[in-house]
Design a protein around this motif. Structure first.
Motif, short mmCIF file in Angstrom:
data_model
loop_
_atom_site.label_atom_id
_atom_site.label_comp_id
_atom_site.label_asym_id
_atom_site.label_seq_id
_atom_site.Cartn_x
_atom_site.Cartn_y
_atom_site.Cartn_z
N TRP A 1 29.46 -28.47 -83.78
CA TRP A 1 29.42 -27.20 -83.06
C TRP A 1 28.18 -27.12 -82.17
CZ3 TRP A 1 25.42 -23.81 -83.40
CH2 TRP A 1 24.58 -23.92 -84.50
N LYS B 1 25.22 -31.26 -85.78
CA LYS B 1 26.56 -30.88 -86.18
C LYS B 1 27.44 -30.74 -84.94
CE LYS B 1 25.45 -28.83 -90.55
NZ LYS B 1 25.72 -29.99 -91.33
N LYS C 1 28.62 -29.53 -79.14
CA LYS C 1 29.52 -28.95 -78.15
C LYS C 1 28.84 -27.82 -77.38
CE LYS C 1 33.78 -30.25 -80.41
NZ LYS C 1 35.01 -29.83 -81.05
N LEU C 2 28.07 -27.00 -78.07
CA LEU C 2 27.34 -25.93 -77.42
C LEU C 2 26.34 -26.50 -76.41
CD1 LEU C 2 26.61 -22.88 -77.23
CD2 LEU C 2 24.92 -23.31 -79.03
#
Length: 171
Positions: free
Chosen positions: A6, A4, A9-10
């Motif tokens: 998020w 996903k 990006k993490l």
């Protein structure tokens, strides 16, 4: 498998932070080596040497290791893949080589710090410090090159990348 947004990006944030952090840590290490080489006072040489040991063991090795591991994970959970693009392959190889050169150097750093604590002959310490300065300078150049590959992403798919792209799954 694509994660996903998020999570991607993490992971990217953690990967870039560890990669850039390792370059900064090696820059500080290089400053410590140069300061130790130019210090006329034996107490300063000992202090810088012990600081280099702590920096290598607790900052540089963990950050370079994290950058390698997080880069591999990042490539596996994004459409970029691990071996589809040459720039990723180059980063992987350069980071692995950096870690392979770094790990044996930590033994030299540890020996030098132990010698500094025992007040070893300064000529022996100077020789090791000179070697460490060369390795730190080269390592810093490689780490900056790895970060540049992340930013510029030179074009070019690997043969595997072309096959995947031909199947309609590549980027």
């Amino acid at each position: 498998m694509t994660a996903k947004p998020w999570l991607r990006k993490l992971m990217l944030t953690a990967h870039v932070s560890s990669a850039v952090g390792s370059a900064g840590a090696v820059a500080v290490f290089l400053v410590l080596v140069v300061a130790a080489l130019s210090a006329g006072n034996q107490d300063f040489v000992r202090a810088f040497t012990i600081a280099m040991d702590v920096a290598a063991d607790y900052v540089i090795v963990p950050l370079v290791s994290a950058a390698l591991l997080l880069g591999i994970i990042q490539s596996l959970i994004t459409p970029w893949g691990l071996i589809r693009h040459y720039w990723i392959v180059f980063k992987l190889v350069l980071t692995a080589v950096t870690l392979a050169v770094l790990l044996p150097q930590t033994a030299n750093i540890n020996r030098m710090a132990q010698a500094a604590q025992r007040l070893m002959d300064s000529a022996d310490i100077f020789t090791v410090q000179l070697s460490l300065a060369l390795h730190a300078g080269g390592g810093l150049a490689v780490l900056i090159g790895i970060v540049a590959l992340s930013v510029y992403k030179p074009r070019g798919l690997t043969p595997y990348g072309w096959r995947v792209a031909g199947e309609g799954r590549g980027r």
